[in-house]
Design a protein around this motif. Structure first.
Motif, PDB file in Angstrom:
ATOM      1  N   GLN A 132     -65.613 -30.875  81.751  1.00 34.86           N
ATOM      2  CA  GLN A 132     -64.790 -31.904  82.371  1.00 34.86           C
ATOM      3  C   GLN A 132     -63.479 -31.328  82.905  1.00 34.86           C
ATOM      4  N   ALA A 133     -62.927 -30.338  82.200  1.00 36.81           N
ATOM      5  CA  ALA A 133     -61.699 -29.694  82.671  1.00 36.81           C
ATOM      6  C   ALA A 133     -61.943 -28.979  83.995  1.00 36.81           C
ATOM      7  N   SER A 138     -61.829 -29.353  90.385  1.00 30.69           N
ATOM      8  CA  SER A 138     -62.790 -29.171  91.483  1.00 30.69           C
ATOM      9  C   SER A 138     -63.490 -27.817  91.455  1.00 30.69           C
ATOM     10  N   GLU A 139     -63.716 -27.294  90.248  1.00 27.40           N
ATOM     11  CA  GLU A 139     -64.490 -26.064  90.117  1.00 27.40           C
ATOM     12  C   GLU A 139     -65.964 -26.423  89.924  1.00 27.40           C
ATOM     13  N   PRO A 140     -66.878 -25.717  90.593  1.00 29.58           N
ATOM     14  CA  PRO A 140     -68.307 -26.039  90.446  1.00 29.58           C
ATOM     15  C   PRO A 140     -68.809 -25.722  89.042  1.00 29.58           C
ATOM     16  N   VAL A 141     -69.701 -26.551  88.551  1.00 30.44           N
ATOM     17  CA  VAL A 141     -70.305 -26.331  87.237  1.00 30.44           C
ATOM     18  C   VAL A 141     -71.822 -26.413  87.368  1.00 30.44           C
TER      19      VAL A 141
END
Length: 255
Positions: A132-133, A138-141
């Motif tokens: 979630q962090a 807006s970092e891809p996971v």
């Protein structure tokens, strides 16, 4: 800490094993030395007597006792330290620090957690908190789901595609984790991961087998200054545990 002269509790890492290697003994020993040079009274708790830091020259008071909440509570009652350092004791010390935070012991005894806060540890160690962090900036996971039972993992697999990697919460060195290539192995891996996770939760995540693994070692101080110490690259692709591979520095395949 505001004024040198108080007592600081240092939490050791316990037994040396995969994921809990000798670097924690070294870093903890250096912390004890530095604190004593700064004028602090150093209290050390470590269950492993075969370490440098448990030498009586390293700390003013050495407890060779289990790294458990009840033991820490007795130490707090006896010595009333003003601060605690847990970040140099590996996963064992971090888990213990978070547990004591949840119980309210640090607050009850007025102990300041030095370095990384328990909340930050929870955000980085808890797989879903970390996910979630990353989404928040807006970092891809990777496609994944957090589960506390086998049925939810199988439901996720039915609408996604194998293979998956299972990552238990609050473990280090791959403990309890593994790769599942079919429903039977997924059931087996999730069951084992739930058993070994201190909070009985695992992350089921798409497995990026064959991708390159690049690591950046970054440090940051309280003023926001940041330094990238080095970049490293695993010789083997993802799918081979770092402990079974070779890491080279600097990174060789990125321009």
């Amino acid at each position: 800490m505001k004024t040198p002269g108080g007592s600081i509790l240092v939490l050791g890492s316990g037994p040396i094993r995969i994921g809990q290697a000798a670097e924690f003994d070294y870093s903890g020993s250096q912390a004890c030395r530095a604190l004593k040079e700064m004028g602090y009274h150093v209290i050390l708790l470590n269950s492993n007597p075969a370490t440098i830091q448990t030498d009586t020259a390293m700390a003013d008071v050495v407890y060779i006792r289990p790294l458990e909440a009840e033991v820490v509570e007795r130490i707090l009652t006896t010595h009333r330290p003003s601060g605690v350092i847990a970040t140099l004791g590996g996963q064992v010390a971090l888990n213990l620090c978070v547990e004591l935070h949840r119980r309210g012991l640090w607050e009850r005894f007025g102990v300041e957690v030095l370095g990384t806060s328990p909340r930050s540890v929870q955000r980085s160690e808890g797989r879903e908190d970390f996910r979630q962090a990353m989404l928040g900036i807006s970092e891809p996971v990777i496609q994944s789901i957090y589960v506390d039972n086998v049925e939810r993992a199988l439901q996720f697999a039915s609408v996604s595609s194998f293979p998956f990697i299972i990552r238990p919460d609050y473990t280090l060195g791959g403990t309890g984790g593994g790769v599942a290539f079919d429903p039977d192995s997924l059931t087996e891996r999730v069951t084992e991961g739930l058993r070994l996770s201190p909070v009985s939760r695992v992350l089921v995540e798409r497995y990026l087998q064959g991708w390159r693994e690049i690591e950046l070692e970054v440090i940051r101080d309280g003023a926001g200054n940041r330094l990238c110490v080095c970049g490293m690259e695993n010789v083997d692709p993802m799918g081979i545990h770092t402990g079974d591979s070779i890491v080279v520095a600097p990174v060789l395949t990125l321009s």
